[in-house]
Design a protein around this motif. Structure first.
Motif, PDB file in Angstrom:
ATOM      1  N   THR A   1       0.855  -1.191   0.000  1.00 59.91           N
ATOM      2  CA  THR A   1       0.000   0.000   0.000  1.00 59.91           C
ATOM      3  C   THR A   1       0.889   1.238   0.000  1.00 59.91           C
ATOM      4  O   THR A   1       2.079   1.180   0.302  1.00 59.91           O
ATOM      5  CB  THR A   1      -0.871   0.059   1.263  1.00 59.91           C
ATOM      6  N   LEU A   2       0.272   2.357  -0.296  1.00 57.37           N
ATOM      7  CA  LEU A   2       1.022   3.614  -0.286  1.00 57.37           C
ATOM      8  C   LEU A   2       1.599   3.885   1.107  1.00 57.37           C
ATOM      9  O   LEU A   2       2.717   4.409   1.233  1.00 57.37           O
ATOM     10  CB  LEU A   2       0.097   4.754  -0.742  1.00 57.37           C
ATOM     11  N   ALA A   3       0.867   3.507   2.156  1.00 55.42           N
ATOM     12  CA  ALA A   3       1.366   3.722   3.523  1.00 55.42           C
ATOM     13  C   ALA A   3       2.647   2.914   3.784  1.00 55.42           C
ATOM     14  O   ALA A   3       3.558   3.390   4.465  1.00 55.42           O
ATOM     15  CB  ALA A   3       0.290   3.348   4.543  1.00 55.42           C
ATOM     16  N   GLU A   4       2.698   1.695   3.267  1.00 50.97           N
ATOM     17  CA  GLU A   4       3.842   0.806   3.528  1.00 50.97           C
ATOM     18  C   GLU A   4       4.962   0.963   2.507  1.00 50.97           C
ATOM     19  O   GLU A   4       6.096   0.510   2.755  1.00 50.97           O
ATOM     20  CB  GLU A   4       3.373  -0.665   3.505  1.00 50.97           C
ATOM     21  N   ALA A   5       4.673   1.571   1.374  1.00 50.51           N
ATOM     22  CA  ALA A   5       5.628   1.597   0.256  1.00 50.51           C
ATOM     23  C   ALA A   5       7.005   2.152   0.627  1.00 50.51           C
ATOM     24  O   ALA A   5       8.026   1.620   0.151  1.00 50.51           O
ATOM     25  CB  ALA A   5       5.036   2.376  -0.922  1.00 50.51           C
ATOM     26  N   PRO A   6       7.099   3.197   1.464  1.00 48.94           N
ATOM     27  CA  PRO A   6       8.447   3.736   1.750  1.00 48.94           C
ATOM     28  C   PRO A   6       9.378   2.728   2.420  1.00 48.94           C
ATOM     29  O   PRO A   6      10.603   2.907   2.383  1.00 48.94           O
ATOM     30  CB  PRO A   6       8.150   4.916   2.690  1.00 48.94           C
ATOM     31  N   GLN A   7       8.815   1.668   3.031  1.00 53.41           N
ATOM     32  CA  GLN A   7       9.664   0.657   3.689  1.00 53.41           C
ATOM     33  C   GLN A   7      10.107  -0.463   2.742  1.00 53.41           C
ATOM     34  O   GLN A   7      10.875  -1.349   3.144  1.00 53.41           O
ATOM     35  CB  GLN A   7       8.909   0.019   4.870  1.00 53.41           C
ATOM     36  N   VAL A   8       9.598  -0.468   1.511  1.00 56.70           N
ATOM     37  CA  VAL A   8       9.917  -1.571   0.597  1.00 56.70           C
ATOM     38  C   VAL A   8      11.194  -1.235  -0.178  1.00 56.70           C
ATOM     39  O   VAL A   8      11.301  -0.155  -0.759  1.00 56.70           O
ATOM     40  CB  VAL A   8       8.742  -1.816  -0.378  1.00 56.70           C
ATOM     41  N   PRO A   9      12.177  -2.141  -0.195  1.00 56.52           N
ATOM     42  CA  PRO A   9      13.397  -1.840  -0.935  1.00 56.52           C
ATOM     43  C   PRO A   9      13.159  -1.812  -2.454  1.00 56.52           C
ATOM     44  O   PRO A   9      12.321  -2.549  -2.972  1.00 56.52           O
ATOM     45  CB  PRO A   9      14.339  -2.997  -0.554  1.00 56.52           C
ATOM     46  N   ALA A  10      13.879  -0.958  -3.132  1.00 54.89           N
ATOM     47  CA  ALA A  10      13.803  -0.860  -4.597  1.00 54.89           C
ATOM     48  C   ALA A  10      15.197  -0.566  -5.117  1.00 54.89           C
ATOM     49  O   ALA A  10      16.061  -0.102  -4.376  1.00 54.89           O
ATOM     50  CB  ALA A  10      12.845   0.256  -5.011  1.00 54.89           C
ATOM     51  N   ASP A  11      15.413  -0.866  -6.390  1.00 57.64           N
ATOM     52  CA  ASP A  11      16.705  -0.550  -7.006  1.00 57.64           C
ATOM     53  C   ASP A  11      16.485  -0.209  -8.468  1.00 57.64           C
ATOM     54  O   ASP A  11      15.351  -0.065  -8.923  1.00 57.64           O
ATOM     55  CB  ASP A  11      17.694  -1.711  -6.817  1.00 57.64           C
ATOM     56  N   MET A  12      17.588  -0.044  -9.204  1.00 55.95           N
ATOM     57  CA  MET A  12      17.506   0.371 -10.605  1.00 55.95           C
ATOM     58  C   MET A  12      16.694  -0.572 -11.480  1.00 55.95           C
ATOM     59  O   MET A  12      16.168  -0.167 -12.516  1.00 55.95           O
ATOM     60  CB  MET A  12      18.915   0.434 -11.197  1.00 55.95           C
ATOM     61  N   ALA A  13      16.596  -1.836 -11.065  1.00 56.71           N
ATOM     62  CA  ALA A  13      15.877  -2.826 -11.873  1.00 56.71           C
ATOM     63  C   ALA A  13      14.394  -2.910 -11.501  1.00 56.71           C
ATOM     64  O   ALA A  13      13.684  -3.781 -11.973  1.00 56.71           O
ATOM     65  CB  ALA A  13      16.531  -4.199 -11.711  1.00 56.71           C
TER      66      ALA A  13
END
Lengths: 252, 252
Positions: free
Chosen positions: A209-221
């Protein structure tokens, strides 16, 4: 001039997601030009010269490809996904516009490919099922206030938003800023999807969810999709939910 | 349940623009479901039952496909372009959400395809080279004021705009209204591209301006692309100009 230049979309990764037309264009090439991980996807063979280069030198790479074509070679410039979506095609045409007059007479073709948002959407269900947009979060070539103004506009207009180039070592904070902006416009339960390296061995999908999204890791791929007000989850026992965006918008 | 349902993108028309993965999914199908011109694109063969239906019955068609899959059949639902972009995938997942509980346990896969805007962009150069959006001009499933509010927002945000479903016998005036709206926001010399039936025998490409666009004929098979402020033409002797959108946006 008898040379030619094909700008070829390799799709998200797995060879089965190439079009037959792209495959034929690769098979016909004598010179292979691209960012090194894309060049590495094309099998070596006799008669194919490889020119792999680093990222962020798109226009130099495009000029090299055009010079080879102008010298009579059959050149393939390869991109991941679709070459026309945040990839090499725009760089090649920019080089044509500002380059040798004769380059305009070259046979330049573009072979479309499955861009990251289509590959991600296919894995998730149909999150792009209604109006949507593709925005790059990179501020290498446009000022950050332009990025945020566009994001603000499309969020208020209730489009599904596919975020390309969400994060990199050189741009570590932009994705967090984008989520913060979105949180001021869309409700916290809005579906947000992280799709990483679709069709490659390290593929990973996350629906949150948008509320949880900032805690999810992401990278260039990673490609990030922000849902609209009509984006819905279909829960399934023991599996990632299906995600789709309803085509219907009720009258206000 | 042992049945399965693959929602397959056939691309813009020519068979060489299918992915290998989509081709394999078609080859594995026992039941072929879709709008009749898309079903007609798939060659007949023994063991493949064909279920062609009229347009505008997407959810009925989706339910039929799900019932066949639930009965143990290997079903392929075909769409032109990409099934997730203004096509059958959203209808199938809508039918799953509101249908038999057991349908959620079916193996449902989506095979992405080359959607019309990618095929059109490839023919033109790289008109989608910067931020862009895909909007449907159809007001069958959303009120017209929603369409115009979205169009207004993305035009003011300077996105390239791909207009799907620009016109039909039942919706003859919406494209003209969209051009009129755009003319209030973007300058008259803004490039506008009409791409009809890309890769099919009746393919036609037209590059014009926003001022001239209302005089250009369009139909259901046409995709219209409205350029952004950074969309540029590269003139060529005796040929359609290349069109690309520069990735660079200058600071204001």
């Amino acid at each position: 001039m008898t040379g030619s230049l094909a700008i070829i979309g390799l799709g998200p990764g797995d060879a089965s997601l190439l079009t037959e037309s792209a495959r034929r264009a690769l098979d016909a090439a004598e010179e292979l030009v691209g960012y090194y991980p894309y060049v590495a996807r094309v099998p070596e063979r006799p008669g194919l010269n490889r020119h792999a280069s680093d990222n962020r030198v798109e226009v130099d790479r495009a000029r090299e490809a055009l010079r080879l074509a102008a010298a009579g070679r059959r050149v393939a410039v390869v991109s991941g996904g679709d070459p026309g979506v945040f990839a090499m095609a725009a760089a090649v045409f920019e080089a044509v516009e500002h380059g040798e007059p004769g380059w305009r007479d070259l046979t330049i073709t573009v072979e479309p490919g499955i861009t990251a948002m289509l590959a991600a959407a296919a894995r998730l269900g149909a999150p792009l099922g209604a109006d949507f947009c593709a925005l790059s979060l990179s501020d290498n070539l446009k000022p950050w206030p332009v990025v945020t103004a566009r994001l603000d506009a499309v969020l208020r207009a209730d489009l599904v938003v596919a975020l390309y180039n969400p994060i990199s070592v050189a741009r570590p904070w932009q994705l967090g800023a984008a989520f913060q902006l979105a949180a001021g416009i869309r409700p916290p339960e809005t579906p947000v999807m992280f799709a990483r390296a679709i069709s490659r061995p390290d593929e990973a999908i996350r629906v949150t969810t948008l509320a949880e999204a900032p805690q999810v890791p992401a990278d260039m791929a990673t490609l990030v999709i922000l849902g609209a007000s009509t984006t819905r989850l279909i829960p399934r026992a023991g599996r990632v939910p299906f995600v789709y965006t309803s085509r219907k918008v009720e009258a206000a």
